[in-house]
Design an enzyme around this catalytic site. Sequence first.
Site, mmCIF file in Angstrom:
data_model
loop_
_atom_site.group_PDB
_atom_site.id
_atom_site.type_symbol
_atom_site.label_atom_id
_atom_site.label_comp_id
_atom_site.label_asym_id
_atom_site.label_seq_id
_atom_site.Cartn_x
_atom_site.Cartn_y
_atom_site.Cartn_z
ATOM 1 N N PHE A 17 0.921 -1.112 -0.106
ATOM 2 C CA PHE A 17 -0.022 0.037 0.138
ATOM 3 C C PHE A 17 0.953 1.292 0.013
ATOM 4 O O PHE A 17 0.648 2.141 -0.709
ATOM 5 C CB PHE A 17 -1.015 -0.144 1.119
ATOM 6 N N LYS A 111 -4.863 -0.086 8.956
ATOM 7 C CA LYS A 111 -6.488 -0.537 9.175
ATOM 8 C C LYS A 111 -6.181 -1.690 10.389
ATOM 9 O O LYS A 111 -5.822 -2.653 9.965
ATOM 10 C CB LYS A 111 -6.864 -0.985 8.001
ATOM 11 N N GLY A 142 -10.981 2.756 2.403
ATOM 12 C CA GLY A 142 -12.068 2.703 1.078
ATOM 13 C C GLY A 142 -11.627 1.388 0.352
ATOM 14 O O GLY A 142 -10.494 0.709 0.586
ATOM 15 N N LYS A 197 -13.586 -4.890 8.859
ATOM 16 C CA LYS A 197 -13.878 -5.455 7.557
ATOM 17 C C LYS A 197 -13.031 -6.699 7.366
ATOM 18 O O LYS A 197 -13.405 -7.725 6.507
ATOM 19 C CB LYS A 197 -14.201 -4.581 6.471
ATOM 20 N N ASP A 250 -15.591 -0.953 1.207
ATOM 21 C CA ASP A 250 -14.362 -1.665 1.474
ATOM 22 C C ASP A 250 -14.740 -2.989 2.034
ATOM 23 O O ASP A 250 -13.794 -4.057 1.805
ATOM 24 C CB ASP A 250 -13.693 -1.094 2.605
ATOM 25 N N THR A 254 -13.184 -6.598 0.243
ATOM 26 C CA THR A 254 -12.480 -7.449 1.080
ATOM 27 C C THR A 254 -12.941 -8.914 1.119
ATOM 28 O O THR A 254 -12.194 -9.927 1.154
ATOM 29 C CB THR A 254 -12.208 -6.778 2.317
ATOM 30 N N SER A 260 -7.511 -10.388 -1.793
ATOM 31 C CA SER A 260 -7.447 -9.900 -0.253
ATOM 32 C C SER A 260 -6.721 -11.011 0.629
ATOM 33 O O SER A 260 -7.009 -12.210 0.631
ATOM 34 C CB SER A 260 -8.836 -9.680 0.504
ATOM 35 N N ARG A 261 -5.698 -10.802 1.488
ATOM 36 C CA ARG A 261 -4.959 -11.526 2.152
ATOM 37 C C ARG A 261 -5.901 -11.992 3.402
ATOM 38 O O ARG A 261 -5.726 -13.322 3.500
ATOM 39 C CB ARG A 261 -3.706 -10.674 2.946
ATOM 40 N N VAL A 285 1.317 -9.196 5.797
ATOM 41 C CA VAL A 285 0.555 -9.175 6.823
ATOM 42 C C VAL A 285 -0.858 -9.494 6.672
ATOM 43 O O VAL A 285 -1.517 -8.599 5.512
ATOM 44 C CB VAL A 285 0.734 -7.911 7.912
ATOM 45 N N GLU A 287 -4.057 -8.237 8.325
ATOM 46 C CA GLU A 287 -4.543 -7.556 9.753
ATOM 47 C C GLU A 287 -5.454 -8.173 10.525
ATOM 48 O O GLU A 287 -5.621 -8.041 11.814
ATOM 49 C CB GLU A 287 -4.674 -6.177 9.373
#
Length: 341
Positions: A17, A111, A142, A197, A250, A254, A260-261, A285, A287
Site C-alpha cells: 500500500f 487498518k 476505502g 472488515k 471496503d 475485501t 485480499s490476504r 500481513v 491484519e
Amino acid sequence: MQKSMNRKVSIIGAGNFGTCLAQQLATNGHHPIMWARDAQIVSTINTQHYNRRHLREIKLHKNITATSNAKNGITSSDFLILAIPTQSLRLVLKELKPYIKKSQLVICAAKGIEMNTMALPSQIIEQELGKSISHKSSFLSGPSFAIEVAHGQPTAVTIASSNKTSALMVQNLFHSPNFRAYTSSDHIGIEIAGALKNVIAIAVSASAGLGFQANTQAALITRGLAEITRLGSALGASPLTFTGLGGVGDLLLTCSSVKSRNYTVGYKLGKGEKLKDIVSSLGSVAEGVATAKSAYQLANKLKVRASIISAVYQVLYDQKPIKEVVYELMNSAAREELEGI
C-alpha cells in the site's frame, strides 16, 4: 479543485500500500520519499525504479525516491503517510518521533485495532505524538487494492479527519480522475470499518472454503456490516459512515476477492489448513488475524453483540472446530433484523 503541486511527502513503509500511494502521488506531480529498513528495497527503488519485494511488476515513477535514514526521510516533508501494519504502528512512531514536526500533516493508512490495548490508530497517534498532531491527522480508507491503484484503475477512497482543513488538504494531495478522494469528519467510523472488515472477510471466505455459496456469503457480509455498525456506534461513530466507501465499499471488496490476504486466510481455514501454516505462507500481513482478538475484546468491553466476530475469534484463538462454530451461528436465536442499530 485546484491541485497542490510539487509537495514533498514521506511514506513510512514500503509495502504494497505504501508503494501504490507513492505511485499515485508521484503521478499527481508530487515527490514521495519512502522510508524502509531494508537496504535492498531502498537501493532498487532508487536505482532501478522497482520495489522488488512488493508490487514487483510496477515500474515506479521517477519522482519516487527511498531512504533508510529516518531523519533525511521525514524532516523536510509537508505530509507524513503511515503505511505500516497497526500492530507495528506504536513502535515505529516511538522511533520516528524525534524527526516528526508539528507542522507536518499525518495521514494514516493503517487498518486495525492494536492488540492488548484495543487502541485505534488515532489513539496510538495521540498517545505517541500528542494531541496537536493527532487533532489534525487524517485517515485514508476505502475499497483500494494496492495493485489496482498502482495500475491506475479507477478507485475511490475516503479521507477522514476531525479537522476539516486537514481533510481538504489531503484530499487535494491525492485527488485525481483515477483516484477520487472524498472527505469525512468521522474518523472513528472510518477506522472501525477499516479494521473490522478484515475480520468479517475471514468469516465470509471461510464459508466459501467450506463450500457455502452466494446466499451464505451475502448473509455474512450483511450481518457483518450490522456488527461493524453496532460497534462503531458504541464508540460514537455515525451509522451513515458505514454506508459509504470506507464502510460497505471496503467490506464488499475485501469479502469478495482472492486479492485480499484476509480472504485467503479465511478460505484456507475453511479448507482445513492450520492458521500458522497459512500465515507463514502469506508473505505479508493479514491484519484481520490480530484484529479479530482486539475486536472480540472490544465488543465484550462495550457489551456489543458481535456473533460473527466472536466466531472468528473462537476459530483463530480457541482452536474451535470451524464446522462447530458455523453450526452454533446458524442455530442462534431468531432476532429482529435491525435490532441495536
